[in-house]
Motif scaffolding. Structure first.
Motif, PDB file in Angstrom:
ATOM      1  N   GLY A  31      38.699  31.052  42.508  1.00 32.70           N
ATOM      2  CA  GLY A  31      40.140  30.742  43.145  1.00 32.70           C
ATOM      3  C   GLY A  31      41.164  31.746  42.550  1.00 32.70           C
ATOM      4  O   GLY A  31      41.933  32.253  43.488  1.00 32.70           O
ATOM      5  N   GLY A  32      40.997  32.219  41.440  1.00 31.04           N
ATOM      6  CA  GLY A  32      41.849  33.242  40.922  1.00 31.04           C
ATOM      7  C   GLY A  32      41.571  34.560  41.484  1.00 31.04           C
ATOM      8  O   GLY A  32      42.431  35.363  41.923  1.00 31.04           O
ATOM      9  N   ALA A  33      40.506  34.822  41.721  1.00 32.72           N
ATOM     10  CA  ALA A  33      40.157  36.069  42.605  1.00 32.72           C
ATOM     11  C   ALA A  33      40.617  36.147  44.097  1.00 32.72           C
ATOM     12  O   ALA A  33      40.986  37.027  44.386  1.00 32.72           O
ATOM     13  CB  ALA A  33      38.605  36.411  42.797  1.00 32.72           C
ATOM     14  N   LEU A  34      40.808  34.918  44.475  1.00 36.86           N
ATOM     15  CA  LEU A  34      41.290  34.854  46.057  1.00 36.86           C
ATOM     16  C   LEU A  34      42.705  34.655  45.885  1.00 36.86           C
ATOM     17  O   LEU A  34      43.450  34.836  47.220  1.00 36.86           O
ATOM     18  CB  LEU A  34      40.812  33.526  46.720  1.00 36.86           C
ATOM     19  N   ALA A  35      43.451  34.411  44.884  1.00 39.35           N
ATOM     20  CA  ALA A  35      44.901  34.227  44.730  1.00 39.35           C
ATOM     21  C   ALA A  35      45.352  35.562  45.410  1.00 39.35           C
ATOM     22  O   ALA A  35      45.228  36.749  44.762  1.00 39.35           O
ATOM     23  CB  ALA A  35      45.453  34.042  43.517  1.00 39.35           C
ATOM     24  N   PRO A  36      46.682  35.525  46.223  1.00 37.33           N
ATOM     25  CA  PRO A  36      47.063  36.728  46.569  1.00 37.33           C
ATOM     26  C   PRO A  36      47.951  37.426  45.335  1.00 37.33           C
ATOM     27  O   PRO A  36      48.682  36.912  44.714  1.00 37.33           O
ATOM     28  CB  PRO A  36      48.242  36.134  47.719  1.00 37.33           C
ATOM     29  N   SER A  37      47.925  38.842  45.437  1.00 36.85           N
ATOM     30  CA  SER A  37      48.631  39.402  44.550  1.00 36.85           C
ATOM     31  C   SER A  37      50.040  39.999  45.073  1.00 36.85           C
ATOM     32  O   SER A  37      50.882  40.635  44.399  1.00 36.85           O
ATOM     33  CB  SER A  37      47.802  40.719  44.110  1.00 36.85           C
ATOM     34  N   VAL A  38      50.178  39.853  46.235  1.00 38.89           N
ATOM     35  CA  VAL A  38      51.527  40.197  47.061  1.00 38.89           C
ATOM     36  C   VAL A  38      52.012  39.231  47.873  1.00 38.89           C
ATOM     37  O   VAL A  38      50.996  38.349  48.526  1.00 38.89           O
ATOM     38  CB  VAL A  38      51.413  41.717  47.749  1.00 38.89           C
ATOM     39  N   TRP A  39      53.067  39.172  48.467  1.00 35.80           N
ATOM     40  CA  TRP A  39      53.531  38.301  49.224  1.00 35.80           C
ATOM     41  C   TRP A  39      54.402  38.903  50.618  1.00 35.80           C
ATOM     42  O   TRP A  39      55.444  39.801  50.449  1.00 35.80           O
ATOM     43  CB  TRP A  39      54.583  37.248  48.621  1.00 35.80           C
ATOM     44  N   PRO A  40      54.240  38.610  51.805  1.00 37.78           N
ATOM     45  CA  PRO A  40      52.962  37.637  52.134  1.00 37.78           C
ATOM     46  C   PRO A  40      51.415  38.067  51.899  1.00 37.78           C
ATOM     47  O   PRO A  40      51.433  39.404  51.753  1.00 37.78           O
ATOM     48  CB  PRO A  40      53.522  37.555  53.800  1.00 37.78           C
ATOM     49  N   PRO A  41      50.704  37.092  51.732  1.00 35.70           N
ATOM     50  CA  PRO A  41      49.270  37.544  51.366  1.00 35.70           C
ATOM     51  C   PRO A  41      48.489  38.178  52.331  1.00 35.70           C
ATOM     52  O   PRO A  41      48.850  38.241  53.520  1.00 35.70           O
ATOM     53  CB  PRO A  41      48.539  36.040  51.050  1.00 35.70           C
TER      54      PRO A  41
END
Length: 252
Positions: A31-41
């Motif tokens: 889940g942490g690996a899939l979390a977006p690092s920028v927005w919008p993802p």
């Protein structure tokens, strides 16, 4: 209840604890690996998957402790082989639910792979280099080496801080490191101690700054976290710093 039943029940509780820890850890890491690092993802599927997996790990953390007290006596008296053999017949709904959850997790990983490739678990995609000087200056340090940010101390200022006065000056005793503080009329005030506390008050305790002697002077120095320097320079989360020959590179 027989002694054998109690022993079997203890085994099932240990097994449940181990499997639960693995399940929660996998959900949290993926889940942490899939979390977006920028927005919008980059991928809404990956973002939804991150929310789902982290929520699933949280729910498991709440529900699983209850299960430790709810293993019925009928299960405690049966062998693991028998339980596995009859699981589908006796627990059709539960088995179907678990299969559905696993299928959802597999689909999330499959559809998000083109966008993320789970690259934040295995960081092989080079983003670029880093600016260690800019990173150190952002915290107020004057200069840096490859391993640390540093600022030479103004020893007169340290004297004023130590004795809570103004107009004091530092006089060395043969080198720039050792010496004592004097007033403007050259009256001795004394030496300086606890230099690290001066650095912590100047730069903040959360940075882990320390006072060291280097380059023939006292300095406030902070060890550089190169992965954090990568995050700062590229405005991204969870980058990894890696040595590329003589230079450092940032990977995601």
């Amino acid at each position: 209840m027989s002694v054998g039943g109690r022993e079997t029940g203890t085994f099932y509780r240990v097994l449940l604890f181990v499997l639960s820890a693995i399940f929660v850890s996998l959900c949290t890491v993926v889940g942490g690996a899939l979390a977006p690092s920028v927005w919008p993802p980059e991928s809404w599927v990956a973002s939804a998957g991150a929310v789902f997996l982290i929520a699933l790990a949280f729910a498991a953390g709440v529900v699983i402790p209850v299960l430790f007290k709810e293993i019925p006596p009928s299960i405690e008296r049966r062998s693991l082989r028998e339980l596995v053999k009859n699981a589908w017949k006796e627990q059709t709904f539960s088995a179907t639910t678990v299969a559905a959850l696993l299928a959802v997790v597999a689909l999330i990983v499959w559809f998000s792979a083109p966008a993320t490739g789970l690259s934040r678990l295995v960081k092989d995609d080079r983003v670029g280099g880093m600016d260690l000087t800019g990173y150190c200056q952002s915290y107020g340090f004057r200069d840096n080496t490859e391993e640390a940010c540093y600022s030479p101390m103004a020893m007169d200022e340290v004297c004023n801080w130590r004795y809570e006065e103004k107009g004091l000056h530092f006089v060395t005793s043969g080198n720039r490191v050792d010496g004592k503080c004097f007033t403007f009329t050259n009256s001795l005030k004394g030496g300086i101690w606890d230099m690290s506390d001066y650095c912590l008050k100047r730069f903040g305790r959360r940075l882990g700054v320390d006072a060291v002697t280097a380059r023939n002077n006292w300095e406030c120095q902070m060890k550089i976290d190169k992965s954090l320097a990568c995050d700062w320079f590229w405005a991204k989360r969870d980058l990894e710093a890696r040595k590329d020959g003589a230079d450092w590179g940032c990977y995601q």
